[in-house]
Design a protein around this motif. Structure first.
Motif, short mmCIF file in Angstrom:
data_model
loop_
_atom_site.label_atom_id
_atom_site.label_comp_id
_atom_site.label_asym_id
_atom_site.label_seq_id
_atom_site.Cartn_x
_atom_site.Cartn_y
_atom_site.Cartn_z
N TYR A 58 46.73 43.10 33.88
CA TYR A 58 45.71 43.96 34.22
C TYR A 58 44.56 43.29 35.07
O TYR A 58 44.52 41.93 35.14
N ILE A 59 44.03 44.21 35.79
CA ILE A 59 42.69 43.17 36.58
C ILE A 59 41.49 44.57 36.43
O ILE A 59 41.66 45.68 36.91
N SER A 60 40.41 44.02 35.72
CA SER A 60 39.39 44.94 35.28
C SER A 60 38.15 44.30 35.49
O SER A 60 37.94 42.97 35.69
N GLU A 61 37.13 45.19 35.44
CA GLU A 61 35.66 44.62 35.61
C GLU A 61 35.22 44.75 34.32
O GLU A 61 35.00 46.11 33.64
N ASP A 62 34.50 43.78 33.60
CA ASP A 62 34.07 44.08 32.38
C ASP A 62 32.82 42.97 31.92
O ASP A 62 32.98 41.81 32.46
N GLY A 63 31.87 43.43 31.70
CA GLY A 63 30.56 42.49 31.29
C GLY A 63 30.17 41.52 32.33
O GLY A 63 30.07 40.42 31.95
N GLY A 64 29.92 42.02 33.51
CA GLY A 64 29.83 41.19 34.64
C GLY A 64 30.75 40.02 35.12
O GLY A 64 30.51 39.07 35.68
N GLU A 65 32.13 40.63 34.84
CA GLU A 65 33.10 39.56 34.92
C GLU A 65 34.28 40.38 35.59
O GLU A 65 34.24 41.63 35.24
N ILE A 66 34.91 39.92 36.38
CA ILE A 66 36.21 40.29 36.71
C ILE A 66 37.41 39.76 35.75
O ILE A 66 37.34 38.21 35.72
N ILE B 30 41.11 38.87 34.53
CA ILE B 30 42.76 39.16 35.23
C ILE B 30 43.62 38.73 33.85
O ILE B 30 43.64 37.56 33.30
N GLY B 31 44.63 39.71 33.42
CA GLY B 31 45.43 39.22 32.52
C GLY B 31 46.43 38.20 33.07
O GLY B 31 46.82 38.31 34.40
N ALA B 32 47.13 37.29 32.02
CA ALA B 32 47.80 36.11 32.65
C ALA B 32 49.20 36.51 33.44
O ALA B 32 49.60 35.84 34.30
N MET B 33 49.58 37.63 32.92
CA MET B 33 50.98 38.06 33.65
C MET B 33 50.72 38.75 34.79
O MET B 33 51.83 39.34 35.49
N THR B 34 49.53 38.96 35.22
CA THR B 34 49.41 39.86 36.68
C THR B 34 50.21 39.01 37.47
O THR B 34 49.94 37.77 37.93
N ARG B 35 50.85 39.89 38.41
CA ARG B 35 51.82 39.22 39.51
C ARG B 35 51.00 38.91 40.75
O ARG B 35 50.25 39.82 41.07
N HIS B 36 51.56 38.26 41.75
CA HIS B 36 51.04 37.91 42.87
C HIS B 36 50.87 39.30 43.65
O HIS B 36 49.79 39.49 44.26
N ARG B 37 51.87 40.16 43.67
CA ARG B 37 51.66 41.16 44.52
C ARG B 37 50.39 42.13 44.06
O ARG B 37 49.86 42.93 44.85
N GLU B 38 50.21 42.43 42.65
CA GLU B 38 49.22 42.98 42.41
C GLU B 38 47.59 42.63 42.66
O GLU B 38 46.97 43.17 42.99
N LEU B 39 47.66 41.31 42.77
CA LEU B 39 46.34 40.36 43.32
C LEU B 39 46.35 40.60 44.43
O LEU B 39 45.22 40.98 45.17
#
Ligand SMILES: Cc1cc2nc3c(=O)[nH]c(=O)nc-3n(C[C@H](O)[C@H](O)[C@H](O)COP(=O)(O)OP(=O)(O)OC[C@H]3O[C@@H](n4cnc5c(N)ncnc54)[C@H](O)[C@@H]3O)c2cc1C
Ligand code: FES
Ligand code: FES
Lengths: 291, 165
Positions: A63-71, A73-82
């Protein structure tokens, strides 16, 4: 034909299972994420784990999400999603700059953010990006979680703060107002590892820089953030003289070595030049002048 | 260990060693030698297969990791005796000479067109940039993919309307 040494394969269905397996199997076990650093090392017998724990089924780590003044990113997020994330492009364009020049699209379909940081290769582009952005890393074990800064995460080349019974699960990047960021890399050919790369991020307070950071890759034992750079940028007004000065500080604070990618002198020159360019672009973006 | 996966629409269930790489599993154990094996270092892309529709270098993937997934190789591109438009394009536009890079190139092209039916030349060149051709010089490969985009039929692998998937 390159084939890894024998090992046993386990697949974890979720983070709790992955950590429990890691704890049970001990120091001879390793996680496999995209496998695009680990498998090449295993094929060359530079890594010979007895167990591999496949974490590609841990759906809660993508995942990539915005939460509590932070972005976050889950550790398994792949280069392509980034690369494709609009949320990241909006807040931290440095990610897209870097992802466009990391490996190639097929490798980017598999390699992950967590794997990149845990590989702790001094040339790893995403380590330089996360260092530039002052990211922190969430590390989990059966007894709970702890959050460490990028500075403490990389203990040495190919060595991280993640213990034998722990797992990197999330990367957090603080959101701050009026910022801009950029990444510059020189490689020998498209998709190759960096000869040198430099990331820069600035945050403004009115016309002056409230905070600025530079992270370099491939010029020392670890991707490094440079404190004297941050000091020079704090309270400064952007100008070509400032970029030159900061470029020189960056060059003076790195320790590249001669290797097949280039001489130490050439890399030191690149550290200066790429820092100037990245900084110039980061400032332009903070001022809404460049996408 | 036992591994189960779908290869070109067919269920396969095989006994493997965990260290077996997907490229060798496909070539040696399943006998599907259309998937080529070149650099062995994740650089050339001739070993590309589609896993769940995405191009992946099979020399840098364990067969065990493909367990439970849908794998497409070049053998699955032809459906009921009809060539995929990408295959047709490579024939029409001289997209190959020795043919060594071709399976990987065609599968990447197929995945690209499934996501983006009308890619620009720049997008095509970017998509195949992880793959090396030592013969054609890429221009004809790009033209072949453009030909396929212009002659796209409904029946192709790697999409939900493909009969092989
Ligand atoms: C041809 C090629 C070119 C490349 N070019 C570049 C480049 O230009 N720039 C660049 O930065 N990178 C490059 N890479 C590396 C690529 O980015 C890899 O994907 C990345 O380094 C590792 O990610 P991975 O998911 O494949 O990790 P893996 O190989 O699966 O794992 C790497 C290490 O991290 C550990 N690990 C993985 N996930 C976790 C976790 N969640 N918790 C704890 N430990 C974990 C593993 O046990 C292993 O030790 C290239 C790779 C290839 C094959
Ligand atoms: S054989 Fe897999 S990339 Fe070359
Ligand atoms: S056709 Fe010979 S390598 Fe591409």
């Amino acid at each position: 034909m390159q084939v890894p040494a024998p090992f046993e394969y386990e697949r974890a269905n979720n983070v709790a299972e992955a950590i429990a397996l890691r704890e049970r199997l001990g120091p001879e076990a390793r996680f496999i994420a995209g496998g695009h650093s680990l498998l090449p090392m295993m094929k060359l017998r530079l890594a010979n784990p007895e167990y591999l724990i496949d974490i590609n089924d841990c759906e809660e780590l993508f995942y990539i999400s915005e939460d509590g003044g932070e972005i976050r990113i889950g550790a398994m997020t792949r280069h392509r999603e980034l690369l494709e994330s609009e949320l990241l492009a909006e807040h931290f364009p440095i990610f897209r700059d870097a992802e466009e020049v990391i490996a190639d699209p097929v490798v980017r379909n598999r390699g992950t953010l967590g794997g990149s940081l845990c590989q702790a290769d001094p040339s790893e582009d995403l380590s330089a990006v996360c260092t530039t952005l002052d990211a922190s890393c969430v590390i989990k074990s059966t007894s709970g979680e702890r959050v460490v800064s990028m500075h403490d995460f990389h203990v040495g080349p190919y060595e991280t703060a993640v213990g034998d019974a722990e797992m990197l699960t999330e990367i957090r990047i603080p959101l701050k107002a009026n910022g801009g960021s950029a990444y510059e890399k020189v490689e020998r050919r498209a998709g190759d590892w960096a000869v040198v790369s430099s990331g820069a991020a600035v945050w403004f307070d009115g016309d002056t820089i409230a905070e600025g950071r530079v992270g370099l890759a491939a010029v020392g034992p670890n991707t490094t953030s440079i404190d004297p750079v941050s000091e020079a940028l704090r309270g400064a007004t952007p100008s070509e003289d400032l970029y030159q000065q900061v470029g020189e500080i960056a060059a003076a604070n790195c320790s590249p070595q001669d290797d097949q990618r280039g001489s130490a002198a050439y890399k030191t020159h690149l550290a200066m030049e790429l820092t100037k360019r990245a900084l110039r672009r980061a400032v332009a973006r903070a001022n809404g002048q460049e996408a | 260990m036992q591994v189960d996966m779908t290869v070109n629409g067919q269920e396969v269930s095989e006994e493997i060693e965990p260290r077996h790489l997907l490229v060798h599993f496909i070539r040696d154990q399943l006998g599907l030698t259309g998937t080529h094996w070149g650099c062995d270092t994740s650089n050339c892309g001739t070993c590309v297969v589609l896993i769940d529709g995405e191009p992946v270098k099979s020399c840098t993937t364990l067969a065990a990791m493909a367990g439970g997934h849908d794998v497409q190789t070049v053998e699955g591109m032809e459906v009921d005796g009809e060539l995929d438009p990408v295959q047709e394009g490579f024939m029409q536009c001289h997209g190959l000479q020795c043919g060594f890079c071709t399976p990987g190139m065609m599968l990447t092209a197929r995945a690209l067109l499934n996501n983006d039916p009308n890619p620009t030349e720049e997008v095509i060149r970017e998509a195949i940039s992880g793959q090396i051709c030592r013969c054609t010089g890429y221009s004809t490969i790009v033209r072949s993919i453009q030909w396929a985009a212009a002659h796209e039929s409904a029946v192709t692998v790697g999409t939900s309307n493909g009969s092989a998937s």
